[in-house]
Design a protein around this motif. Structure first.
Motif: not given
Length: 473
Positions: A266-282
């Motif tokens: 039962l894993y905790r979800p990992v949430v990536l927060i940051g401004p658009p263009g900072v590279g979160r999607n990659e």
């Protein structure tokens, strides 16, 4: 040493007949060996404590009951603060620091009236004058004290909090005693041992071996300071980070925390927060590629019709606009938005279904979604992806031939204006929500940032971590 003398007497009779006895006889008389044996005896008999002089006996039937307290002054502060009583004008003990010398002695209590320090009367003196007497004293400090009526025992609370601001006692003009203050940094976990004072709590850093507690500003005091600071910032802030929605946020001071232990399967979800263009999607894409059967991201919902080749439940969940608006109104979406006349969003149920199925759910939502995500049911681990300073941001993205996320066609690089927009957006996110971040990763070098992300996810899966106390109750 008495035993040593007996052994030497015994050996002296056998030095002529035994070579070993002769060697041992000479060895035991060497200065280093004698010093070692003396030290052993002193430790065994606890003969290393300071010897206090005899307490003078003073009896005066006309005076109140007094007691004489002697403490040995060392490099450690005494662990007590004093004040002038508003009613009597006398010098009294204002607080006893948990774990300090005064507390451990058990002889001094809050409310005790101090009459003399080292034979010097403190009548009519200010607390600062008394502190100077203490600072100039060496060795033993003798207090003449009129005991307080009640001796409420000092009981430590078990509250742990995470600090959402940094504090330096030496820079605080209002702390009752700078030497009694406890410095800490934003993100530190503190053990609050006493909240008896409305303005000054006593605390230790969690895991700190230093026994003595220190003074820190209480939540009420720090909230008042932050409000005043914001009011000043509004008047002088040229950068104009407006607090249009900040006033509706909680004021970040301390958050009560507890340890959350990993739950198998039962894993905790990992949430990536940051401004658009900072590279979160990659970063999210690379992490999912390491183990597609383990890391999953929720399938979003949309009100637009499917395009040729799209399968419902794969690329999107396709629903009517009416149905989506209804569920948004019911609070079933952690985030949503409109693009070219169509609604898009991520439902809370799609997140919980991935968690319950045993996957590590990866999310990179808009920062405002943290309000919906950070709940005892979801228990997310929030990682803030922070941009480096302008020069490094521009250099690294140009070297990597990164395509602008501000351009729909993704056919060109970032402009200087877009880099500045990333940094401005980052400053706003940090100003509003930095107290909700569990970790910060600066995405200056993509491989290095990815390695930090992998390590962080591993810690979440394998180590007990501090979370809001309500999540484990």
């Amino acid at each position: 040493m008495d035993i040593d003398i007996e052994v030497l007497d015994l050996l002296s009779t056998k030095t002529h007949t035994s070579k070993d006895c002769k060697e041992l006889f000479h060895l035991l008389q060497k200065p280093h060996m004698q010093g070692l044996l003396c030290t052993h005896d002193a430790v065994a008999q606890k003969d290393y404590y300071p010897r206090l002089p005899e307490i003078p006996l003073e009896v005066d039937e006309d005076e109140e009951t007094v007691k004489i307290v002697q403490l040995v002054k060392s490099n450690e502060p005494l662990g007590a603060t004093i004040k002038t009583c508003e009613v009597t004008g006398k010098i009294v003990i204002a607080r006893i620091m948990h774990g300090g010398a005064a507390d451990r002695s058990g002889l001094i209590h809050v409310g005790d009236e101090v009459c003399e320090v080292n034979g010097i009367s403190v009548e009519g003196k200010t607390p600062n004058c008394v502190l100077k007497i203490l600072q100039n004293s060496e060795g033993t400090i003798t207090f003449k004290i009129v005991p307080a009526d009640s001796k409420g025992g000092i009981r430590e609370s078990k509250v742990r909090v995470r600090a959402h601001f940094s504090y330096k006692a030496a820079e605080d003009p209002y702390i009752p005693c700078k030497e009694a203050g406890l410095d800490f940094s934003k993100g530190d976990v503190l053990h609050i041992v006493s909240q008896d004072d409305a303005y000054w709590w006593q605390a230790r850093r969690e895991g700190d071996r230093n026994m003595r507690a220190g003074l820190i500003p209480s939540r009420a005091l720090q909230e008042r300071r932050i409000i005043l600071e914001r009011q000043q910032r509004e008047k002088t802030d040229d950068d104009n980070i407006k607090n249009d929605d900040f006033d509706r946020e909680e004021i970040p001071t301390y958050e009560e925390v507890a340890k959350l232990y990993p739950r198998p399967g039962l894993y905790r979800p990992v949430v990536l927060i940051g401004p658009p263009g900072v590279g979160r999607n990659e970063l999210k894409r690379r992490l999912m590629a390491t183990d597609p059967d383990k890391y999953k991201t929720p399938v979003p919902y949309t009100s637009r019709p499917p395009r040729p080749g799209e399968i419902n439940g794969k690329e999107y969940h396709f629903v009517s606009r009416e149905k989506m608006e209804e569920e948004i109104e019911e609070g079933k979406f952690i985030e949503y938005g409109e693009y070219k006349g169509n609604l898009y969003g991520t439902s809370s149920e799609s997140v919980s279904s991935l968690i319950n199925a045993g996957y590590v759910c990866l999310l990179n939502p808009h920062y405002q979604a943290l309000k919906m995500l950070r709940t005892p049911q979801t228990k997310p681990y929030v990682i803030y992806i922070k941009p480096p300073r302008f020069e490094i941001l521009k250099e690294t993205r140009s070297d990597a031939r990164a395509r602008s996320t501000f351009d729909e066609s993704n056919s060109r690089g970032f402009t200087d204006e877009e880099f500045n927009e990333i940094l401005h957006s980052a400053a706003r996110i940090e100003f509003l929500y930095s107290h909700l971040f569990d970790e910060v990763i600066v995405n200056a070098d993509l491989p290095m940032a990815f390695e930090q992300l992998v390590n962080a996810v591993h810690r979440v899966e394998s180590e007990p971590l501090w979370v809001p106390a309500s999540w484990v109750q």
